[in-house]
Design an enzyme around this catalytic site. Structure first.
Site, mmCIF file in Angstrom:
data_model
loop_
_atom_site.group_PDB
_atom_site.id
_atom_site.type_symbol
_atom_site.label_atom_id
_atom_site.label_comp_id
_atom_site.label_asym_id
_atom_site.label_seq_id
_atom_site.Cartn_x
_atom_site.Cartn_y
_atom_site.Cartn_z
ATOM 1 N N ASP A 3 60.666 89.591 -26.450
ATOM 2 C CA ASP A 3 61.207 90.726 -25.689
ATOM 3 C C ASP A 3 62.642 91.071 -26.025
ATOM 4 O O ASP A 3 63.163 92.080 -25.540
ATOM 5 C CB ASP A 3 61.105 90.405 -24.181
ATOM 6 N N HIS B 21 61.731 80.410 -23.766
ATOM 7 C CA HIS B 21 60.267 80.536 -23.750
ATOM 8 C C HIS B 21 59.665 79.208 -23.323
ATOM 9 O O HIS B 21 60.183 78.147 -23.668
ATOM 10 C CB HIS B 21 59.746 80.896 -25.147
ATOM 11 N N HIS C 145 58.290 87.693 -17.371
ATOM 12 C CA HIS C 145 57.175 87.773 -18.331
ATOM 13 C C HIS C 145 57.287 89.089 -19.106
ATOM 14 O O HIS C 145 58.308 89.343 -19.716
ATOM 15 C CB HIS C 145 55.856 87.622 -17.549
HETATM 16 C C1 SDX Z 1 57.092 86.507 -22.381
HETATM 17 O O1 SDX Z 1 54.175 82.584 -22.040
HETATM 18 C C2 SDX Z 1 54.150 83.491 -22.940
HETATM 19 O O2 SDX Z 1 53.554 83.330 -23.966
HETATM 20 C C3 SDX Z 1 54.914 84.754 -22.583
HETATM 21 C C4 SDX Z 1 55.074 85.777 -23.689
HETATM 22 C C5 SDX Z 1 53.743 86.397 -24.096
HETATM 23 O O3 SDX Z 1 53.631 86.861 -25.246
HETATM 24 O O4 SDX Z 1 52.867 86.503 -23.191
HETATM 25 O O5 SDX Z 1 55.676 85.170 -24.816
HETATM 26 C C6 SDX Z 1 55.953 86.946 -23.225
HETATM 27 O O6 SDX Z 1 56.976 86.497 -21.183
HETATM 28 C C7 SDX Z 1 58.354 85.989 -23.053
HETATM 29 C C8 SDX Z 1 59.440 85.517 -22.040
HETATM 30 C C9 SDX Z 1 60.131 86.761 -21.452
HETATM 31 N N1 SDX Z 1 61.021 86.361 -20.336
HETATM 32 C C10 SDX Z 1 62.370 86.407 -20.454
HETATM 33 O O7 SDX Z 1 62.965 86.697 -21.496
HETATM 34 C C11 SDX Z 1 63.115 86.078 -19.160
HETATM 35 C C12 SDX Z 1 64.251 85.099 -19.469
HETATM 36 N N2 SDX Z 1 63.645 83.800 -19.860
HETATM 37 C C13 SDX Z 1 63.570 82.798 -18.788
HETATM 38 O O8 SDX Z 1 63.268 83.316 -17.514
HETATM 39 C C14 SDX Z 1 62.737 81.582 -19.228
HETATM 40 O O9 SDX Z 1 63.197 81.214 -20.474
HETATM 41 C C15 SDX Z 1 61.217 81.677 -19.258
HETATM 42 C C16 SDX Z 1 60.657 82.149 -17.973
HETATM 43 C C17 SDX Z 1 60.759 82.566 -20.363
HETATM 44 C C18 SDX Z 1 60.703 80.271 -19.538
HETATM 45 O O10 SDX Z 1 61.040 79.510 -18.456
HETATM 46 P P1 SDX Z 1 60.747 77.920 -18.364
HETATM 47 O O11 SDX Z 1 59.890 77.474 -19.481
HETATM 48 O O12 SDX Z 1 60.262 77.665 -16.980
HETATM 49 O O13 SDX Z 1 62.137 77.276 -18.624
HETATM 50 P P2 SDX Z 1 63.139 76.835 -17.507
HETATM 51 O O14 SDX Z 1 63.301 77.944 -16.514
HETATM 52 O O15 SDX Z 1 62.713 75.498 -17.000
HETATM 53 O O16 SDX Z 1 64.532 76.727 -18.321
HETATM 54 C C19 SDX Z 1 65.018 75.475 -18.778
HETATM 55 C C20 SDX Z 1 66.540 75.615 -18.685
HETATM 56 C C21 SDX Z 1 67.046 75.919 -17.278
HETATM 57 O O17 SDX Z 1 68.398 75.444 -17.184
HETATM 58 P P3 SDX Z 1 68.691 74.043 -16.379
HETATM 59 O O18 SDX Z 1 68.015 74.189 -15.021
HETATM 60 O O19 SDX Z 1 68.098 72.962 -17.253
HETATM 61 O O20 SDX Z 1 70.197 74.003 -16.280
HETATM 62 O O21 SDX Z 1 66.978 76.727 -19.496
HETATM 63 C C22 SDX Z 1 67.593 77.711 -18.636
HETATM 64 C C23 SDX Z 1 67.114 77.415 -17.233
HETATM 65 O O22 SDX Z 1 68.080 77.901 -16.296
HETATM 66 N N3 SDX Z 1 67.102 79.005 -19.116
HETATM 67 C C24 SDX Z 1 67.845 80.108 -19.196
HETATM 68 C C25 SDX Z 1 67.001 81.093 -19.721
HETATM 69 N N4 SDX Z 1 65.781 80.580 -19.938
HETATM 70 C C26 SDX Z 1 65.851 79.290 -19.550
HETATM 71 N N5 SDX Z 1 69.139 80.330 -18.879
HETATM 72 C C27 SDX Z 1 69.588 81.597 -19.088
HETATM 73 N N6 SDX Z 1 68.852 82.591 -19.599
HETATM 74 C C28 SDX Z 1 67.548 82.388 -19.916
HETATM 75 N N7 SDX Z 1 66.830 83.369 -20.416
#
Ligand code: SDX
Length: 403
Positions: free
Chosen positions: A344, A288, A249
């Site tokens: 971010d 996201h 997050h």
């Molecule tokens: C913020 O919610 C908000 O509004 C948050 C925010 C705010 O203003 O409050 O916008 C701020 O928190 C932004 C996000 C910051 N976090 C990161 O940058 C961390 C990296 N991102 C991931 O952890 C992820 O994308 C999330 C947590 C942000 C979202 O996760 P989801 O919606 O649960 O998506 P998911 O984990 O189900 O991913 C779907 C697929 C998966 O692959 P498969 O299992 O289908 O093979 O996409 C992959 C994930 O492994 N994936 C990533 C990835 N994000 C998703 N793979 C590599 N790197 C990533 N960053």
């Protein structure tokens, strides 16, 4: 339980009332709350597919371009554009017990992560404001909005200074962001002169605007869930800040800087991408839950980065970030999963260029997001609600006696 089919009516928002499920003897299992709304809110609107973000109906691009942070805070809080600087005057004129904050901040060893200090500081401020427990009192909440923003500025800045092992400064200046930078004292390098400070102050103000609210993210959902127990706003802020602290997050901005530093050079980018595709590491700052398109805030932040680097000087990490983005926007792995840069991905480069340490980045996010947390808390308290108490799907042992 035998499989069953149920019929349920969906309203004009595409939602149905969860209690309908209970009435029909079924549950929805939705741990990430992917398709479960926990609030009806009028504060912020996001269309993730289209990459749209609006504060009280106004597009984020216009808001970031034309409004200052405290004007945005007033808009988010009151719902309409303000014709005066009443909120700014109230924040700048608020009485902040700096010594009380310093007592909590100094109780942490030098080098402590400033988010841990911020969380403790919110609890301490709550203890010094027992009147905040009158949670249903709209006048009290209205009166506390500028006070909490003023205290959060002081607390966030002192926490950053404590982490850096330096004295904090006096919150001085004509904008919230400029006052924040000065209050951080020696934790922010201000040796680059007033012209640079002008650019950095404006850039930080835009970054605060972009981080002010974002509907029901994990931190804001925590704020509302804790507030639903009629917990005071300060104690609720502890929980919201704790959720934001996580690297998935708000902690992602710090994780991005560490990731770019670990990659270290353009030659290592391809190898890192391969590790991401093998699920060995995350590409922090990408992906996201809601945006399946470019995060509109990331677009604005890229412009802020250019302005800040024009004064602060080039940062080799930017080239690494741009190469990661170039590859990710073409590569099937990311395209098929609709992974784009989020708020971010570039913000840390801007914060670093302004002079903040990576550990300070999430505090900067939290200081801005305190506006959103308080607005959602106020919206909750202004209406009818029940305490948040999810159901569970029990998968444990049946009844059994002790031997
Ligand atoms: C913020 O919610 C908000 O509004 C948050 C925010 C705010 O203003 O409050 O916008 C701020 O928190 C932004 C996000 C910051 N976090 C990161 O940058 C961390 C990296 N991102 C991931 O952890 C992820 O994308 C999330 C947590 C942000 C979202 O996760 P989801 O919606 O649960 O998506 P998911 O984990 O189900 O991913 C779907 C697929 C998966 O692959 P498969 O299992 O289908 O093979 O996409 C992959 C994930 O492994 N994936 C990533 C990835 N994000 C998703 N793979 C590599 N790197 C990533 N960053």
């Amino acid at each position: 339980m035998a499989r069953k089919t149920i019929e349920i009516e969906v309203d004009e928002h595409g939602a149905f009332n969860g209690s309908e499920l209970k009435a029909q003897g079924v549950l929805s299992y939705d741990q990430p709350l992917l398709a479960t709304a926990t609030a009806r809110s009028a504060i912020t609107y996001i269309d993730g597919e289209a990459g749209i973000l609006r504060y009280r109906g106004y597009p984020i691009e216009q808001v970031a371009e034309q409004m200052h942070f405290l004007q945005v805070a007033a808009l988010l809080h009151d719902g309409e554009l303000q014709k005066d600087d009443a909120l700014r005057d109230a924040v700048f004129g608020a009485e902040v017990d700096r010594d009380r904050i310093a007592a909590v901040v100094q109780s942490f060893p030098e080098g402590s992560h400033p988010m841990a200090i911020l969380i403790a500081g919110f609890a301490a401020l709550g203890a010094s404001h027992p009147e905040a427990k009158d949670v249903k009192n709209g006048e009290m909440r209205k009166q506390f909005f500028p006070i909490v923003l003023a205290e959060t500025l002081e607390l966030g800045a002192q926490a950053i200074a404590r982490h850096a092992g330096v004295k904090s400064g006096q919150a001085d200046g004509d904008t919230y962001a400029r006052r924040f930078v000065r209050a951080c004292g020696g934790a922010v390098d201000t040796s680059r002169g007033d012209e640079a400070l002008d650019v950095f102050g404006k850039a930080l103000d835009v970054l605060f605007v972009l981080h002010a609210d974002h509907e029901l993210n994990a931190g804001t959902n925590a704020m509302r869930a804790i507030g639903s127990a009629e917990t005071d706003m300060y104690s609720s802020l502890c929980g919201a800040a704790a959720a934001l602290y996580g690297p998935l997050h708000g902690g992602a901005n710090e994780a991005v800087l560490r990731m770019l530093t670990e990659i270290g050079s353009l030659d290592n980018v391809a190898d890192y991408i391969e590790r991401v595709k093998k699920h060995e590491v995350l590409l922090y700052g990408f992906g996201h839950r809601v945006y399946k398109n470019y995060d509109p805030r990331a677009t604005v932040i890229k412009g802020v980065v250019d302005e800040v680097l024009a004064v602060a000087g080039e940062n080799p990490l930017l080239a690494i970030a741009q190469e990661l983005e170039r590859i990710a926007l073409e590569d099937e792995y990311f395209v098929s999963r609709k992974l784009y840069p989020n708020v971010d991905f570039y913000s840390g480069i801007a914060y670093r260029a302004i002079g903040f340490e990576p550990a300070a980045f999430t505090v900067l996010f939290a200081v801005a997001r305190t506006v959103g947390w308080l607005c959602h808390y106020d919206e909750l308290m202004s209406g009818d609600f029940k305490i948040t108490r999810p159901a569970q799907v029990y998968i444990g042992s049946g009844a059994r006696d002790l031997p």
